[in-house]
Design a protein around this motif. Sequence first.
Motif, short mmCIF file in Angstrom:
data_model
loop_
_atom_site.label_atom_id
_atom_site.label_comp_id
_atom_site.label_asym_id
_atom_site.label_seq_id
_atom_site.Cartn_x
_atom_site.Cartn_y
_atom_site.Cartn_z
N PRO A 275 0.81 -1.24 0.00
CA PRO A 275 0.00 0.00 0.00
C PRO A 275 0.82 1.27 0.00
O PRO A 275 0.29 2.35 -0.27
CB PRO A 275 -0.82 -0.12 1.29
CG PRO A 275 0.01 -0.99 2.18
CD PRO A 275 0.68 -1.98 1.28
N THR A 276 2.11 1.17 0.31
CA THR A 276 2.94 2.38 0.36
C THR A 276 3.81 2.55 -0.88
O THR A 276 4.58 3.52 -0.96
CB THR A 276 3.86 2.34 1.60
OG1 THR A 276 4.68 1.15 1.55
CG2 THR A 276 3.04 2.32 2.88
N GLU A 277 3.69 1.65 -1.85
CA GLU A 277 4.48 1.78 -3.08
C GLU A 277 3.79 2.73 -4.06
O GLU A 277 2.67 3.17 -3.85
CB GLU A 277 4.66 0.40 -3.74
CG GLU A 277 5.70 -0.47 -3.08
CD GLU A 277 7.11 0.03 -3.30
OE1 GLU A 277 7.35 0.71 -4.32
OE2 GLU A 277 7.97 -0.24 -2.45
N GLY A 278 4.48 3.02 -5.16
CA GLY A 278 3.89 3.84 -6.23
C GLY A 278 4.00 5.33 -6.03
O GLY A 278 3.44 6.10 -6.82
N LEU A 279 4.71 5.77 -5.00
CA LEU A 279 4.84 7.22 -4.78
C LEU A 279 5.65 7.85 -5.91
O LEU A 279 6.79 7.46 -6.18
CB LEU A 279 5.54 7.49 -3.43
CG LEU A 279 4.76 7.10 -2.17
CD1 LEU A 279 5.64 7.24 -0.94
CD2 LEU A 279 3.50 7.95 -2.04
N GLY A 280 5.06 8.82 -6.57
CA GLY A 280 5.75 9.52 -7.66
C GLY A 280 5.76 8.78 -8.98
O GLY A 280 6.33 9.28 -9.95
N TRP A 281 5.11 7.62 -9.05
CA TRP A 281 5.13 6.87 -10.31
C TRP A 281 4.38 7.60 -11.41
O TRP A 281 4.70 7.44 -12.59
CB TRP A 281 4.54 5.48 -10.09
CG TRP A 281 5.45 4.55 -9.36
CD1 TRP A 281 6.48 4.90 -8.53
CD2 TRP A 281 5.41 3.13 -9.38
NE1 TRP A 281 7.08 3.77 -8.03
CE2 TRP A 281 6.46 2.67 -8.52
CE3 TRP A 281 4.61 2.18 -10.00
CZ2 TRP A 281 6.71 1.31 -8.31
CZ3 TRP A 281 4.85 0.83 -9.78
CH2 TRP A 281 5.89 0.41 -8.95
N GLU A 282 3.38 8.39 -11.03
CA GLU A 282 2.65 9.15 -12.06
C GLU A 282 3.58 10.14 -12.76
O GLU A 282 3.44 10.39 -13.97
CB GLU A 282 1.46 9.87 -11.44
CG GLU A 282 1.79 10.90 -10.37
CD GLU A 282 2.06 10.31 -9.00
OE1 GLU A 282 2.56 11.04 -8.13
OE2 GLU A 282 1.76 9.11 -8.81
N LEU A 283 4.54 10.69 -12.03
CA LEU A 283 5.49 11.62 -12.64
C LEU A 283 6.44 10.89 -13.59
O LEU A 283 6.82 11.44 -14.63
CB LEU A 283 6.27 12.36 -11.55
CG LEU A 283 5.42 13.14 -10.54
CD1 LEU A 283 6.32 13.84 -9.52
CD2 LEU A 283 4.54 14.14 -11.26
N SER A 284 6.81 9.67 -13.23
CA SER A 284 7.64 8.87 -14.13
C SER A 284 6.89 8.57 -15.43
O SER A 284 7.47 8.61 -16.51
CB SER A 284 8.04 7.56 -13.44
OG SER A 284 8.83 7.80 -12.30
N ALA A 285 5.60 8.27 -15.31
CA ALA A 285 4.80 7.98 -16.49
C ALA A 285 4.66 9.22 -17.38
O ALA A 285 4.80 9.13 -18.61
CB ALA A 285 3.42 7.47 -16.08
N ILE A 286 4.40 10.37 -16.77
CA ILE A 286 4.30 11.61 -17.54
C ILE A 286 5.62 11.91 -18.22
O ILE A 286 5.67 12.29 -19.40
CB ILE A 286 3.89 12.77 -16.62
CG1 ILE A 286 2.47 12.55 -16.08
CG2 ILE A 286 3.95 14.11 -17.37
CD1 ILE A 286 2.07 13.52 -14.98
N ALA A 287 6.72 11.72 -17.50
CA ALA A 287 8.05 11.97 -18.07
C ALA A 287 8.30 11.06 -19.27
O ALA A 287 8.81 11.51 -20.30
CB ALA A 287 9.12 11.77 -17.01
N ALA A 288 7.95 9.79 -19.14
CA ALA A 288 8.16 8.84 -20.25
C ALA A 288 7.37 9.25 -21.48
O ALA A 288 7.87 9.19 -22.61
CB ALA A 288 7.77 7.43 -19.81
#
Length: 331
Positions: A246-259
Amino acid sequence: MLNTNLTRDPRRARLISLLGQYGVLAAFILLIIFGALRYTGFMSEYNFSTFLRYNAMFGLISLGMCFVIITGGIDLSVGSVVAMSSVVAALLSPYGVIVAVLGAVAAGALVGMINGLIITRLNIQPFIVTLATLLGARGMALLLARNQGGVGIDLNNTALTWLGQGDLLRLPVPGVILLIAFIVGGIALRYSPFGRHALAVGGGEDASKLMGLNVNRVLMGVYVLSGALAGLAGMILAAQLGAGQPTEGLGWELSAIAAVVVGGTLLTGGTGSVWSTLVGALLLGLIFNILNFENGKGIISLSPYWQSVIRGGFLLVVVVIQSRTGRSGKA
């Protein structure tokens, strides 16, 4: 003087176009060559498998983000959806692989549907809506894991674990899932009415409505797709770690946008490429893979916290380049 300018402008425009189309691929190939020449074990099967296994999750959420950004929207909730879906997969793992996989994907798609409904029915900006569901999905992930004190929930299914840790034809299973997803996504964007309509909506919602397109249906579709792919990534996360996190995925949306942006898709929408997004996601992963090898040589020492700094700086540089090339193209 006028003739000289006229002959130079087409050449410059063509150069800018070629850089936009193939620049990220060229950078990716050059980094591979650099890594192969500099680091022992860089081209090993173990490094390739580990790299593809880990970055498959980022690739999947980047694929969904690509379709969202093509329509001119944004989805900030995907990182939290990954975490929530990993917990859902872990909770459903005792009931079998199919139930766990479908449950994780359905949980992500449900968040995407909520995003789409609020954006289309209430006419609220995607940034605000998905920021709210980012917080909501994160809270739901922690709520579902409350019996474990907010920490990971162990999987009770070895077959599900194979989807994250196993190999198929000597390829990591997450990498195979990623390739299939991008093949389907590439075909959908290029040849299906859904893909063409998404591009049209990104080019201009008012014009799309005048053409008779159901804009709300298209927007609903891309957000459900983004949520479903984030749910699939969450299932892979749980399978890789052997537990819902439940604590994973922090900031992953920014990685996706960057990609997506690195792959050449404009944040303003209306244009984009699925395959360039894949290369963009792999390029970002390759940069961090090289940094890990460089740390191993002992010449420099960068903590994991530098990854966010580098990712942010890289994204800023690409956005600036896009802005300048866009102005040149208009001129």
